[in-house]
Design a protein around this motif. Structure first.
Motif, PDB file in Angstrom:
ATOM      1  N   VAL A  77      -7.593   1.293  47.403  1.00  0.00           N
ATOM      2  CA  VAL A  77      -7.221   0.903  46.201  1.00  0.00           C
ATOM      3  C   VAL A  77      -5.587   0.823  46.201  1.00  0.00           C
ATOM      4  O   VAL A  77      -4.835   1.689  46.378  1.00  0.00           O
ATOM      5  N   VAL A  78      -5.330  -0.389  45.902  1.00  0.00           N
ATOM      6  CA  VAL A  78      -3.832  -0.540  45.641  1.00  0.00           C
ATOM      7  C   VAL A  78      -3.644  -0.646  44.174  1.00  0.00           C
ATOM      8  O   VAL A  78      -3.890  -1.400  43.548  1.00  0.00           O
ATOM      9  N   TYR A  79      -2.532   0.343  43.861  1.00  0.00           N
ATOM     10  CA  TYR A  79      -2.117   0.213  42.518  1.00  0.00           C
ATOM     11  C   TYR A  79      -0.749  -0.049  42.349  1.00  0.00           C
ATOM     12  O   TYR A  79      -0.018   0.176  43.054  1.00  0.00           O
TER      13      TYR A  79
END
Length: 87
Positions: A77-79
């Protein structure tokens, strides 16, 4: 290659994936396999032969799923916040 060859190959590949065996057909194949080993239907040895085939099939399925999971790690998950400035 002729223009019709590629669609035919694609159709053949698609139909090959549809070759499934029903549970009844699988049971008949397993029973035939046990009979070929010399076990007689209705005996404990015949039932044990069927059980071992089923257990082997389940172990193979678990192994394949574990191998699949090994190559499919948890998703990353890239935030990255997006800042919106009011003018």
């Amino acid at each position: 290659m002729r223009p019709l060859t590629i669609p035919c190959l694609m159709l053949a590949a698609g139909l090959a994936g549809c070759a499934t065996i029903t549970p009844e057909e699988q049971r008949a194949l397993d029973e035939e396999n046990c009979r070929s080993y010399g076990f007689r239907p209705g005996t404990d040895a015949f039932a044990e032969c069927l059980q071992r085939i089923d257990l082997d099939r389940r172990a193979e399925r678990r192994y394949r799923m574990a191998e699949f999971d090994r190559w499919d790690p948890d998703p990353v998950v890239v935030y990255r916040p997006i800042i919106v400035r009011r003018d």
